[in-house]
Design an enzyme around this catalytic site. Structure first.
Site, mmCIF file in Angstrom:
data_model
loop_
_atom_site.group_PDB
_atom_site.id
_atom_site.type_symbol
_atom_site.label_atom_id
_atom_site.label_comp_id
_atom_site.label_asym_id
_atom_site.label_seq_id
_atom_site.Cartn_x
_atom_site.Cartn_y
_atom_site.Cartn_z
ATOM 1 N N ASN A 84 0.816 -1.231 0.000
ATOM 2 C CA ASN A 84 0.000 0.000 0.000
ATOM 3 C C ASN A 84 0.847 1.278 0.000
ATOM 4 O OD1 ASN A 84 0.774 -0.479 2.653
ATOM 5 N ND2 ASN A 84 -1.141 0.229 3.541
ATOM 6 N N GLU A 86 3.971 -4.521 12.336
ATOM 7 C CA GLU A 86 2.962 -3.465 12.156
ATOM 8 C C GLU A 86 1.813 -4.129 11.400
ATOM 9 O OE1 GLU A 86 0.776 -1.095 10.541
ATOM 10 O OE2 GLU A 86 2.396 -0.052 9.480
ATOM 11 N N CYS A 93 -3.487 1.011 6.925
ATOM 12 C CA CYS A 93 -3.780 0.308 8.189
ATOM 13 C C CYS A 93 -4.377 1.244 9.213
ATOM 14 C CB CYS A 93 -2.506 -0.264 8.793
ATOM 15 S SG CYS A 93 -1.612 -1.288 7.690
ATOM 16 N N GLU A 102 7.918 2.302 14.383
ATOM 17 C CA GLU A 102 8.667 2.784 13.213
ATOM 18 C C GLU A 102 8.642 4.302 13.237
ATOM 19 O OE1 GLU A 102 6.896 0.749 9.831
ATOM 20 O OE2 GLU A 102 8.367 -0.838 10.102
HETATM 21 C C1 SIN Z 1 0.075 1.794 6.702
HETATM 22 O O1 SIN Z 1 -1.051 1.905 6.303
HETATM 23 O O2 SIN Z 1 0.571 0.680 6.875
HETATM 24 C C2 SIN Z 1 0.955 2.989 6.968
HETATM 25 C C3 SIN Z 1 0.253 4.262 6.918
HETATM 26 C C4 SIN Z 1 1.118 5.449 7.259
HETATM 27 O O3 SIN Z 1 2.339 5.421 7.263
HETATM 28 O O4 SIN Z 1 0.525 6.478 7.538
#
Ligand code: SIN
Length: 492
Positions: A161, A262, A296, A471
């Protein structure tokens, strides 16, 4: 406007192992097709690697570790800084590549490159600040130290993604810490990762320090198993689904690897009666529809207090109905295609299930087959409740299911009633409520009157079944380090 690159050689079709662009060592090499999710057209093919390539990459990373960890931090920082400069210099090409293989609109693709670079720059700077501690000794004649050391070879398994940002925020801290890396990018989006590795090589990352092997979904277990079983891999960093994260944790147990996981989310977005409704709608649009809802951290469940429900739903419906859906190549597009057929099928299943259980479609609620096979209309549902699949599973698409609530205790219980705990958002202007609710939410990330949360200086990660490890920020560097206690005696 076709998505073309000024530097076509950024599109690589081979693995990068020990400083060489190598096709699969075993011939004839199986290949993996990389396609444009907007049209299904073939972009190129990459190796469909297995155990052999995984082992070759690991051998290279292991051999390179002894020298790389000894490179002075300032020199490692300079190499990472050059990598950042090259990523920025190629922002247009990398943005086009992201859009081509992942489908997000071009402005978002370029935005992701800047986002990825922000992590590279940050961790390059942090490389020179991995200070240890001098500890006051409790006994005479001793000096006591806590030293920071790289954990060793890191295996990074990255998602589709954010094909640039996720690899950047795993590999940049690993390199900064003095670790070497083997990486397996997502099967749908390997090209951005390969291009980033090419630029890292041009920036001076030595041979063997960064190795990347591509594989299909089917071959990935064979490939990753080599890394899971081998004690030379000291850390796994993974972004992806919770079931896969649990599998990696189980299979890492025999060699007790360090893990950063994650995983999935099920973010609540809560709008209280005392919220600024326009700000809440703005925040929601930013949080939910970034990357077409394929993040996510995007809100999956929307709870709106009764007193403002109609106003919020009405304003939101107008904004969602106005979103432009189309291919990344059209500058007017705000929402691109979903990544693949399975993604659209899941979204469709969630909407149909919600409607069957009593939800109403305010906007959208259907595929946009006239645009292509992977498009789904941005959707607002009302009357959503906890029985529906969209409340229990991550939809990972442009669907906003709205639920009305009456009081704070009720909505907090509902928001926390999930095994996941990645992100949560709420809008309120009552300062007492703000801290009460922020404390009560069981998530690793909380947005208060803010929908765009991610930043390189912030610790990103979850609690509960959304995983562990962070992270970004200094916490994101610590995850690639261990602490060695050194005690020197006989000093008096
Ligand atoms: C993710 O959706 O895994 C990361 C989203 C983000 O870095 O904001």
């Amino acid at each position: 406007m076709p998505l073309t690159l000024t530097r076509p050689d950024l599109i690589r079709s081979a693995n990068f192992i020990a400083g060489q662009w190598s096709d699969a060592p075993a011939a004839p090499a199986p290949r993996l097709a990389v396609t444009d999710p907007a049209t299904g057209a073939l972009i190129t093919e990459v190796p469909d690697s297995g155990a052999l390539e995984a082992r070759a990459a690991l051998d290279a990373a292991h051999a390179a570790f002894a020298a790389w960890r000894k490179v002075p931090a300032k020199q490692r920082a300079a190499i990472i800084k050059r990598w950042n400069d090259l990523v920025i210099a190629h922002q247009d090409d990398l943005g086009a590549l992201i859009s081509l293989e992942q489908g997000k609109p071009l402005a978002e693709g370029k935005g992701e490159v800047a986002y990825a670079a922000s992590y590279i720059e940050w961790f390059g700077e942090e490389a020179t600040r991995m200070n240890g501690e001098v500890i006051p000794a409790p006994l005479p004649g001793r000096r006591m130290f806590a030293l920071k050391e790289p954990v060793g070879v890191v295996a990074a398994i990255t998602p589709w993604n954010f094909p640039a940002a996720m690899i950047a925020r795993k590999i940049a801290p690993a390199l900064a810490a003095g670790c070497t890396v083997v990486c397996k990018p997502a099967e749908d989006t390997p090209l951005t990762s390969l291009a980033l590795v090419l630029l890292a090589h041009e920036a001076g990352v030595p041979a063997g320090v960064l190795n990347i092997v591509t594989a299909s979904r089917e071959k990935t277990p064979e490939l990753v198993d080599v890394w899971l079983q081998d004690a030379r891999v000291r850390k796994i960093t993974f972004t992806g689904s919770t079931p896969v994260g649990k599998h990696l944790a189980r299979r890492s147990a025999d060699t007790l690897k360090k893990l950063s996981l994650e995983l999935g989310g099920n973010a609540p977005f809560i709008v209280f009666d005392d919220a600024d409704i326009d700000a809440a709608v703005d925040g929601f649009m930013a949080a939910k529809f970034r990357n077409g809802g394929q993040t996510c951290v995007c809100p999956n469940r929307v709870f709106v207090q009764r007193g403002v429900f109609d106003a919020f739903a009405h304003k939101l419906a107008a904004r969602v109905a106005a979103l432009q859906v189309g291919p990344a190549s059209d500058p007017a597009s705000q929402i691109g295609p979903m990544i693949n057929a399975r993604a659209v099928e899941k979204i469709e299943r969630h909407v149909q299930d919600a409607v069957a259980k009593g939800a109403k479609v305010l906007v959208g609620g259907k595929r946009l087959a006239e645009l292509g096979p992977h498009y789904y209309a941005p959707t607002v549902l009302t009357g959503a409740d906890a029985r529906m699949a969209c409340a229990c599973e991550e939809t990972f698409g442009p669907v906003a299911p709205l639920t009305v609530f009456d009081d704070e205790a009720e909505v907090l219980a509902a928001a926390n009633d999930t095994p996941f705990g990645l992100a949560a958002y709420f809008y309120s202007q009552d300062v007492r409520r703000i801290w009460r609710v922020a404390d009560a939410l069981e998530t690793g990330i909380v947005g208060i009157n803010e929908g765009a949360l991610a930043a390189e200086a912030a610790p990103f990660g979850g609690v509960k079944e959304s995983g562990y490890g962070r992270e970004g920020s200094t916490h994101g560097l610590d995850d690639y380090l261990h602490t060695k206690y050194v005690c020197q005696g006989q000093l008096d």
